[in-house]
Scaffold this active site. Structure first.
Site, PDB file in Angstrom:
ATOM      1  N   PRO A 149       0.833  -1.209   0.000  1.00  0.00           N
ATOM      2  CA  PRO A 149       0.000   0.000   0.000  1.00  0.00           C
ATOM      3  C   PRO A 149       0.869   1.262   0.000  1.00  0.00           C
ATOM      4  O   PRO A 149       2.085   1.182  -0.181  1.00  0.00           O
ATOM      5  CB  PRO A 149      -0.755  -0.134   1.325  1.00  0.00           C
ATOM      6  CG  PRO A 149       0.237  -0.778   2.231  1.00  0.00           C
ATOM      7  CD  PRO A 149       1.116  -1.656   1.382  1.00  0.00           C
ATOM      8  N   ASN A 151       1.251   3.762   2.462  1.00  0.00           N
ATOM      9  CA  ASN A 151       1.623   4.514   3.675  1.00  0.00           C
ATOM     10  C   ASN A 151       3.092   4.356   4.061  1.00  0.00           C
ATOM     11  O   ASN A 151       3.731   5.321   4.495  1.00  0.00           O
ATOM     12  CB  ASN A 151       0.696   4.164   4.843  1.00  0.00           C
ATOM     13  CG  ASN A 151       0.680   2.695   5.180  1.00  0.00           C
ATOM     14  OD1 ASN A 151       1.055   1.855   4.359  1.00  0.00           O
ATOM     15  ND2 ASN A 151       0.265   2.370   6.370  1.00  0.00           N
ATOM     16  N   LYS A 174       4.954  -5.258  -6.502  1.00  0.00           N
ATOM     17  CA  LYS A 174       4.180  -4.133  -7.047  1.00  0.00           C
ATOM     18  C   LYS A 174       3.840  -3.144  -5.941  1.00  0.00           C
ATOM     19  O   LYS A 174       3.137  -3.477  -4.989  1.00  0.00           O
ATOM     20  CB  LYS A 174       2.868  -4.628  -7.648  1.00  0.00           C
ATOM     21  CG  LYS A 174       2.079  -3.493  -8.304  1.00  0.00           C
ATOM     22  CD  LYS A 174       0.637  -3.874  -8.604  1.00  0.00           C
ATOM     23  CE  LYS A 174      -0.354  -3.354  -7.603  1.00  0.00           C
ATOM     24  NZ  LYS A 174      -0.466  -1.900  -7.511  1.00  0.00           N
ATOM     25  N   SER A 226      -5.996  -2.958   2.152  1.00  0.00           N
ATOM     26  CA  SER A 226      -7.293  -2.850   2.827  1.00  0.00           C
ATOM     27  C   SER A 226      -7.976  -4.219   2.948  1.00  0.00           C
ATOM     28  O   SER A 226      -7.656  -5.158   2.208  1.00  0.00           O
ATOM     29  CB  SER A 226      -8.184  -1.899   2.039  1.00  0.00           C
ATOM     30  OG  SER A 226      -8.410  -2.434   0.754  1.00  0.00           O
ATOM     31  N   THR A 229      -9.760  -5.224  -0.403  1.00  0.00           N
ATOM     32  CA  THR A 229      -8.887  -5.832  -1.410  1.00  0.00           C
ATOM     33  C   THR A 229      -8.372  -7.178  -0.914  1.00  0.00           C
ATOM     34  O   THR A 229      -8.232  -8.118  -1.697  1.00  0.00           O
ATOM     35  CB  THR A 229      -7.710  -4.889  -1.739  1.00  0.00           C
ATOM     36  OG1 THR A 229      -8.214  -3.591  -2.018  1.00  0.00           O
ATOM     37  CG2 THR A 229      -6.934  -5.380  -2.937  1.00  0.00           C
ATOM     38  N   GLU A 247      -1.984  -8.819   5.257  1.00  0.00           N
ATOM     39  CA  GLU A 247      -1.848  -7.828   6.332  1.00  0.00           C
ATOM     40  C   GLU A 247      -2.818  -6.713   6.007  1.00  0.00           C
ATOM     41  O   GLU A 247      -2.576  -5.926   5.090  1.00  0.00           O
ATOM     42  CB  GLU A 247      -0.405  -7.291   6.382  1.00  0.00           C
ATOM     43  CG  GLU A 247       0.634  -8.320   6.767  1.00  0.00           C
ATOM     44  CD  GLU A 247       0.571  -8.720   8.229  1.00  0.00           C
ATOM     45  OE1 GLU A 247      -0.225  -8.118   8.985  1.00  0.00           O
ATOM     46  OE2 GLU A 247       1.290  -9.640   8.624  1.00  0.00           O
ATOM     47  N   CYS A 281      -1.526   1.361   9.660  1.00  0.00           N
ATOM     48  CA  CYS A 281      -2.539   0.317   9.841  1.00  0.00           C
ATOM     49  C   CYS A 281      -2.862   0.118  11.313  1.00  0.00           C
ATOM     50  O   CYS A 281      -4.003  -0.089  11.691  1.00  0.00           O
ATOM     51  CB  CYS A 281      -2.048  -0.981   9.224  1.00  0.00           C
ATOM     52  SG  CYS A 281      -0.419  -1.484   9.792  1.00  0.00           S
ATOM     53  N   GLU A 455       3.847 -11.242   9.600  1.00  0.00           N
ATOM     54  CA  GLU A 455       5.145 -10.893   9.032  1.00  0.00           C
ATOM     55  C   GLU A 455       6.122 -10.700  10.192  1.00  0.00           C
ATOM     56  O   GLU A 455       5.725 -10.542  11.340  1.00  0.00           O
ATOM     57  CB  GLU A 455       5.028  -9.609   8.197  1.00  0.00           C
ATOM     58  CG  GLU A 455       4.119  -9.819   6.995  1.00  0.00           C
ATOM     59  CD  GLU A 455       4.172  -8.687   5.986  1.00  0.00           C
ATOM     60  OE1 GLU A 455       3.805  -7.555   6.342  1.00  0.00           O
ATOM     61  OE2 GLU A 455       4.577  -8.943   4.835  1.00  0.00           O
TER      62      GLU A 455
END
Ligand code: NAD
Length: 473
Positions: A149, A151, A174, A226, A229, A247, A281, A455
């Site tokens: 993402p 952030n 990506k 999110s 997704t 995550e 998050c 993770e």
């Protein structure tokens, strides 16, 4: 800062260890001024296929030499440190965070690579007798599709790349289309450091992510983003039983007990909620305060919110940057307006401060409760609803009354009591008298809809492996 009219050369994707010429591009916006300042390549389906095939063929050798992998990861960390200024400045420009925080992210990225290089992939012997020996080994999975993402683009990328590569997998990565540039640069600076094809960096929008998760080559998807997704990713993974680590979002509560030290709690709570302008998050997204402390704590938080310096991340002394993108800003505005319409009282902030840049004041509100969107949904921006409670059981029940469960914190002068309350919270990480401390050697992941698997630490690496039980007679 206004952006110059001319743009730099398009950044390039990394395919098979080389720059890949762009077929098409899209603009990347600086959220501090709302202007496009660079072009990023838009990966075609054929380029994605080439990236996947490159990673697949690199896997054959990369999986074999564990010591070479460790050395390569240390070298990668060195190169990231060498390029810290360039990477940090790209992060500030595309993500919006203050330059000092961007540098922290870059050095954290290097530290995570170094840490990953040292993780042991121990072989466990479960039996060694006259009948034979039984060992349990950890084998790599193959190609990993990694999706991140906007952030913490670099840090969240190496949470995936580091352990995936250490375990012997190869990666196609990506970044978010809102923040692709620092990640493309990372791919570029690692070209000479990692063997060709071991790390391919592609770039594009949500469609590219969907192509990756449906692609026949990857055996594992490592996704951060999110919940909405994440569910699509899980459904795509199910089609051919790819492994997946997800995550996802959080709506993290902090509970302040009546005996908490007001001033130190206020400082920790403020930054637990507003770091990275709330775009974390596991930031505090709901605050439950014992009624005896509520007024004083709100006043202390409001003083901090009014004093904090918000602005362009390149300006000296700026502590909070803008919201990263227009869509997210509009969501924050909408949630604040909805809360106001439902009777919320503002104690600080509540407004945009700029017509062009995506700035929103750090905002504190009370007189809200469950059933109002700002409490029930993840705001992912600089807004904190503050609620009171009288009995701790009530606070715990309200904190747990959500489909999400990423992290939470409890604040008390009695740390043991705080830990007892934390044990009641349904979340993957719980803190006492702190919030947002995340380290490379401890697992991080969500309960309930906040994720699947974890993770970091050896637990994170294990998610990039397949157990193989070996019986030897
Ligand atoms: P997002 O889900 O919109 O996008 C994340 C990534 O997924 C992007 O790269 C996007 O292009 C890609 N994507 C979009 N649609 C896809 C699809 N159908 N298939 C595959 N990939 C697709 O999330 P965002 O807005 O970029 O990030 C914010 C969210 O991420 C927040 O909910 C936040 O809490 C969460 N987050 C979680 C963690 C964690 O560790 N749990 C860390 C950071 C952010």
């Amino acid at each position: 800062m206004a952006e110059p009219a001319t743009r730099p050369q398009p950044f390039s994707m990394t395919l098979d260890g080389a720059p890949e010429p762009a077929v098409a591009t899209f603009g990347v916006i600086n959220p501090a001024c709302g202007t496009v300042f660079a072009d990023a390549p838009e990966c075609t389906r054929a380029q994605l296929d080439a990236a996947m095939e490159s990673a697949e063929s690199a896997f054959a050798n990369w999986r074999r030499d564990e010591e070479a992998r460790r050395q390569a990861l240390h070298s990668a960390a060195d190169v990231v440190r060498d390029e810290a200024d360039t990477l940090a400045s790209l992060l500030t420009r595309e993500q919006g965070k203050p330059l000092a925080r961007a540098k922290e992210e870059v050095y954290g990225t290097a530290a995570w690579l170094d840490y990953s290089a040292g993780i042991e992939l121990a072989v466990e012997v479960v039996e060694d007798s006259d009948a034979g020996r039984i060992e349990v080994r950890r084998r790599p999975l193959g190609v990993v599709a990694a999706i991140t993402p906007w952030n913490y683009p670099l840090l969240l990328a190496v949470w995936k790349i580091g352990p995936a590569l250490l375990a012997g997998n190869t990666v196609v990565l990506k970044p978010s289309p809102h923040t692709p540039l620092a990640t493309l640069k990372l791919g570029e600076v690692l070209r000479g450091v990692l063997p060709d094809g071991v790390l391919n960096v592609v770039c594009g929008g949500d469609q590219l992510g969907a192509w990756m998760t449906h692609h026949e080559i990857p055996r594992k998807i490592s996704f951060t983003g999110s919940v909405a997704t994440g569910k699509k990713v899980a459904a795509a993974a199910a089609i051919d039983l790819k492994r997946a680590t997800l995550e996802l979002g959080g709506n993290d509560p902090a509970i302040v007990l009546a005996d908490a030290d007001l001033e130190s709690a206020a400082e920790g709570l403020f930054w637990g909620a507003f770091q990275n302008s709330g775009q974390v998050c596991s930031a505090i997204k709901r605050l439950y305060v014992h009624e005896d402390l509520a007024e004083a704590l709100l006043a202390s938080l409001a003083r901090r919110a009014s004093a904090v310096k918000m602005g362009d991340g390149f300006e000296d002394g700026v502590e909070l940057g803008p919201v990263n993108n227009r869509c997210q800003l509009e969501r924050v505005v909408e949630l604040v307006e909805d809360a106001r319409d439902r009777g919320a009282i503002l104690h600080a902030g509540g407004h945009r401060t700029d017509e062009e840049g995506y700035f929103f004041e750090p905002t504190l509100m009370s007189e809200v409760a469950e059933g109002v969107r700002i409490v029930d949904e993840e705001q992912f921006g600089p807004v904190l609803p503050v609620m009171t409670f009288t009995e701790i059981d009530e606070a715990v029940a309200r904190a747990n009354d959500t489909t999400l469960g990423l992290s939470a914190s409890v604040w008390s002068a009695d740390a043991e009591r705080g830990a007892d309350v934390a044990a009641e919270l349904e979340c993957g990480t719980a803190w006492v008298n702190q919030h947002l401390s995340i380290v490379p050697n401890a697992p991080f992941g969500g309960a309930k809809w906040s994720g699947i698997r974890v993770e970091n630490g050896r637990w994170g690496v294990e998610g990039f492996t397949q157990l193989q039980t070996l019986h030897v007679r």
